[in-house]
Structures are given as structure tokens and as C-alpha cells.
Design a protein around this motif. Sequence first.
Motif, PDB file in Angstrom:
ATOM      1  N   GLN A  91      -9.043   0.513 -10.818  1.00 17.63           N
ATOM      2  CA  GLN A  91     -10.424   0.988 -10.927  1.00 17.63           C
ATOM      3  C   GLN A  91     -11.306   0.100 -10.055  1.00 17.63           C
ATOM      4  O   GLN A  91     -11.436   0.343  -8.870  1.00 17.63           O
ATOM      5  N   CYS A  92     -11.865  -0.976 -10.603  1.00 20.85           N
ATOM      6  CA  CYS A  92     -12.670  -1.845  -9.726  1.00 20.85           C
ATOM      7  C   CYS A  92     -11.774  -2.614  -8.768  1.00 20.85           C
ATOM      8  O   CYS A  92     -12.200  -3.023  -7.695  1.00 20.85           O
ATOM      9  N   PHE A  94     -10.396  -5.590  -9.073  1.00 20.35           N
ATOM     10  CA  PHE A  94     -10.447  -7.046  -9.037  1.00 20.35           C
ATOM     11  C   PHE A  94      -9.196  -7.679  -9.633  1.00 20.35           C
ATOM     12  O   PHE A  94      -8.720  -8.699  -9.148  1.00 20.35           O
ATOM     13  N   CYS A  95      -8.655  -7.074 -10.675  1.00 21.63           N
ATOM     14  CA  CYS A  95      -7.458  -7.624 -11.314  1.00 21.63           C
ATOM     15  C   CYS A  95      -6.182  -7.231 -10.579  1.00 21.63           C
ATOM     16  O   CYS A  95      -5.120  -7.793 -10.823  1.00 21.63           O
ATOM     17  N   CYS A 127      -7.486  -7.229 -17.422  1.00 22.40           N
ATOM     18  CA  CYS A 127      -8.152  -6.109 -16.745  1.00 22.40           C
ATOM     19  C   CYS A 127      -9.279  -5.630 -17.651  1.00 22.40           C
ATOM     20  O   CYS A 127      -9.055  -5.351 -18.828  1.00 22.40           O
TER      21      CYS A 127
HETATM   22  S1  FES Z   1      -9.333  -2.448 -12.475  1.00 15.40           S
HETATM   23 FE1  FES Z   1     -11.204  -3.509 -12.876  1.00 15.40          FE
HETATM   24  S2  FES Z   1     -10.593  -5.335 -13.885  1.00 15.40           S
HETATM   25 FE2  FES Z   1      -8.775  -4.168 -13.725  1.00 15.40          FE
END
Ligand code: FES
Length: 154
Positions: A91-92, A94-95, A127
Motif C-alpha cells: 500500500q504505502c 514503506f514496510c 505494517c
Molecule cells: S504498506 Fe504501508 S506500512 Fe505496510
Amino acid sequence: MRIELTVNGDRRQCDAWGGESLLFVLREQLGLPGSKNACEQGECGSCSVLLDGELAAGQADGCEVTTVEGLADGDRLHPVQQAFVEAGAVQCGFCTPGLVVAAADLLAANASPTDDEIREALSGNICRCTGYQKILDAVHLAAGRTDGEREGGR
Ligand code: FES
């Protein structure tokens, strides 16, 4: 101190303070921003890399380091990277680099992990977006595609 290490298959050298974090060296001195510094405390797993083929962090002098950038084979994504895309486990994002490295490490040791084994192996990676189900789906999807591969098939 001058350190020499192998990163994603290439011999690299740089000057680093003895107490410097491997993450700083990778990102700021060796130009590999894939590994993240999300929590800034080494707790959330976004900084995960493979050190001499094992999921770890610590002193890197003389070691072989594999980051998320080193998992792909040129333009061909590592099966875990491809599965994360296909399963919608990003999704974002970052993880994602840390989770991909941790999942690749798991599958190198266990080609058919159970849900519990995946949860245990990825328990050091936080996440905030996905609720983890799609990450589990991605690891299962990749599991059948990684037989015999280690660190991206190097
Ligand atoms: S996809 Fe956003 S923190 Fe895991």
C-alpha cells in the motif's frame, strides 16, 4: 575506519565510523535507499537486510550484504517481490522492502511455510496499512516459485 564488504554481489568500500549503523552506510554512503529507517530504532523491520545470507543487522566489515535492491535479477523481480505486487500486499510501501527481504529469507529456509511460520518469521516487520492478510497471501504465492533459490537465486 575503512570497511570493505560485498553488497548485492559487488565489492564495495567506504569510510565509516565504527559505531555507524549499517543502514546509514547502505543508504547514505553506498546509495541504496531501498532499506528504510521508519521507526529510527531498529524495531519495525523496515531496515531488514541479509547479512551473510541471514536476516540480521550489525557489524558488516568483511560481510556479504543483500538489500532489497539485490534480490531482483536485473529487470526480473524476485518471486517474493512479484508476489507482493500480484497479491496487492503493497500500500504505502514503506514496510515493503524489509518485509520482502524477511520473506525471501524465510522461503530460502522453508519453501512451504504455514501461516503461523510466516507470522513468526515476519513478526519483526511492522505494517500499518495492509492488515497483513495480503502479505500472507503474497508469501504463499511466492512459496511455490522459490524452490532452490537463495537470495534471489544468486
Ligand atoms: S504498506 Fe504501508 S506500512 Fe505496510
